[in-house]
Write a protein that holds these residues in place. Sequence first.
Motif, PDB file in Angstrom:
ATOM      1  N   UNK A 103      19.794  14.061 -13.822  1.00 55.96           N
ATOM      2  CA  UNK A 103      19.162  15.300 -14.269  1.00 55.96           C
ATOM      3  C   UNK A 103      20.207  16.297 -14.777  1.00 55.96           C
ATOM      4  N   UNK A 104      19.725  17.408 -15.316  1.00 51.75           N
ATOM      5  CA  UNK A 104      20.584  18.400 -15.965  1.00 51.75           C
ATOM      6  C   UNK A 104      21.630  18.990 -15.019  1.00 51.75           C
ATOM      7  N   UNK A 105      22.744  19.413 -15.615  1.00 47.61           N
ATOM      8  CA  UNK A 105      23.842  20.098 -14.922  1.00 47.61           C
ATOM      9  C   UNK A 105      24.583  19.216 -13.914  1.00 47.61           C
ATOM     10  N   UNK A 120      33.681   8.914 -10.106  1.00 49.66           N
ATOM     11  CA  UNK A 120      32.801   8.112  -9.247  1.00 49.66           C
ATOM     12  C   UNK A 120      32.254   6.852  -9.900  1.00 49.66           C
ATOM     13  N   UNK A 121      31.822   5.944  -9.034  1.00 46.19           N
ATOM     14  CA  UNK A 121      31.081   4.750  -9.440  1.00 46.19           C
ATOM     15  C   UNK A 121      29.645   4.915  -8.959  1.00 46.19           C
ATOM     16  N   UNK A 122      28.701   4.873  -9.892  1.00 43.96           N
ATOM     17  CA  UNK A 122      27.282   5.036  -9.575  1.00 43.96           C
ATOM     18  C   UNK A 122      26.603   3.679  -9.747  1.00 43.96           C
ATOM     19  N   UNK A 123      26.136   3.115  -8.662  1.00 46.64           N
ATOM     20  CA  UNK A 123      25.553   1.779  -8.738  1.00 46.64           C
ATOM     21  C   UNK A 123      24.101   1.817  -9.216  1.00 46.64           C
ATOM     22  N   UNK A 124      23.493   0.651  -9.357  1.00 51.75           N
ATOM     23  CA  UNK A 124      22.156   0.523  -9.953  1.00 51.75           C
ATOM     24  C   UNK A 124      21.097   1.322  -9.195  1.00 51.75           C
ATOM     25  N   UNK A 125      20.184   1.918  -9.956  1.00 48.87           N
ATOM     26  CA  UNK A 125      18.995   2.522  -9.373  1.00 48.87           C
ATOM     27  C   UNK A 125      19.200   3.859  -8.692  1.00 48.87           C
ATOM     28  N   UNK A 126      20.331   4.492  -8.886  1.00 52.54           N
ATOM     29  CA  UNK A 126      20.621   5.778  -8.232  1.00 52.54           C
ATOM     30  C   UNK A 126      19.906   6.922  -8.958  1.00 52.54           C
ATOM     31  N   UNK A 127      19.449   7.903  -8.197  1.00 55.13           N
ATOM     32  CA  UNK A 127      18.882   9.136  -8.754  1.00 55.13           C
ATOM     33  C   UNK A 127      19.770  10.313  -8.346  1.00 55.13           C
ATOM     34  N   UNK A 128      20.209  11.105  -9.344  1.00 59.73           N
ATOM     35  CA  UNK A 128      21.079  12.253  -9.073  1.00 59.73           C
ATOM     36  C   UNK A 128      20.350  13.518  -9.498  1.00 59.73           C
ATOM     37  N   UNK A 129      20.027  14.372  -8.541  1.00 58.63           N
ATOM     38  CA  UNK A 129      19.239  15.568  -8.788  1.00 58.63           C
ATOM     39  C   UNK A 129      19.989  16.632  -9.579  1.00 58.63           C
ATOM     40  N   UNK A 130      19.229  17.574 -10.122  1.00 56.36           N
ATOM     41  CA  UNK A 130      19.773  18.617 -10.996  1.00 56.36           C
ATOM     42  C   UNK A 130      20.880  19.408 -10.303  1.00 56.36           C
ATOM     43  N   UNK A 149      21.831  20.069  -6.504  1.00 58.29           N
ATOM     44  CA  UNK A 149      22.902  21.015  -6.162  1.00 58.29           C
ATOM     45  C   UNK A 149      23.806  20.558  -5.019  1.00 58.29           C
ATOM     46  N   UNK A 150      23.704  19.308  -4.632  1.00 60.91           N
ATOM     47  CA  UNK A 150      24.600  18.785  -3.603  1.00 60.91           C
ATOM     48  C   UNK A 150      25.997  18.563  -4.177  1.00 60.91           C
ATOM     49  N   UNK A 178      11.951   6.971  -8.554  1.00 60.17           N
ATOM     50  CA  UNK A 178      13.046   7.819  -9.029  1.00 60.17           C
ATOM     51  C   UNK A 178      12.638   9.221  -9.435  1.00 60.17           C
ATOM     52  N   UNK A 179      11.429   9.403  -9.977  1.00 60.38           N
ATOM     53  CA  UNK A 179      11.024  10.727 -10.429  1.00 60.38           C
ATOM     54  C   UNK A 179      10.677  11.659  -9.273  1.00 60.38           C
TER      55      UNK A 179
END
Length: 232
Positions: A103-105, A120-130, A149-150, A178-179
């Motif tokens: 997501x944004x930002x 970082x390494x982001x593996x399959x299926x990860x969701x990263x919040x705004x 914001x984490x 994911x959504x």
Amino acid sequence: MNLISLIIEDFKTVKKNDPALHSNIELFFNYPGVWALFFYRIAHVIYKKGFKSIARLISALGQFLTSVDIHPAATIGRRVFIDHATGVVIGETTEIGNDVLIYQQVTLGGVSLSKGKRHPTIEDGVTIGAGAKVLGNITIGKEAKIGANSVVIKDVPSECTAVGVPAHIAKRVDNKLPLQHNIMPDIEKELFEYLLERINVLEEAIEKGTIDKIKEKEVENRHKDYIKSIKN
């Protein structure tokens, strides 16, 4: 997959993942994330062929048009969806797997001046919040979720949720859609629930003149689980 196939798949991924999309016209004019990937895909191929300056120019053009900064040396897998996209930064040695939702930002940044792996390494299926910041040479495991914001500075195991500043592992992912990244554990709520249970046990002990060993053990176990989670 070849370059053209990857780009076509990127556009199809938007149609699959965003219910707000109603026409191809919107796809071309209202989705900077897919265009950021478009410029990245081209720049990445050119960068790998050794034409780094040209790749950086293409990357700069993409950044100017989309407000998304993706280094052409980064590795990005298939079916990655950058939703809303504005302000996203993806550093040089970042590795992103397949089916990742960003997501944004969001910043996937480094914390070192070394020339080696520092993003970082982001593996399959990860969701990263705004607004989340994932920093350093760490790994976010498969199907993990990062709360909005984490600030993540340590590894996150697969199928776990990380929230807070700095982020810690709250619990395993119960909802893998994911959504629905709004479904996150409330750490403060868990702490207050523990305190209320502890007070209840103490009040009963004062009233009865003896403590309920079973309830005390349950509360202690809950406290240990909480302490363990915030140390991760």
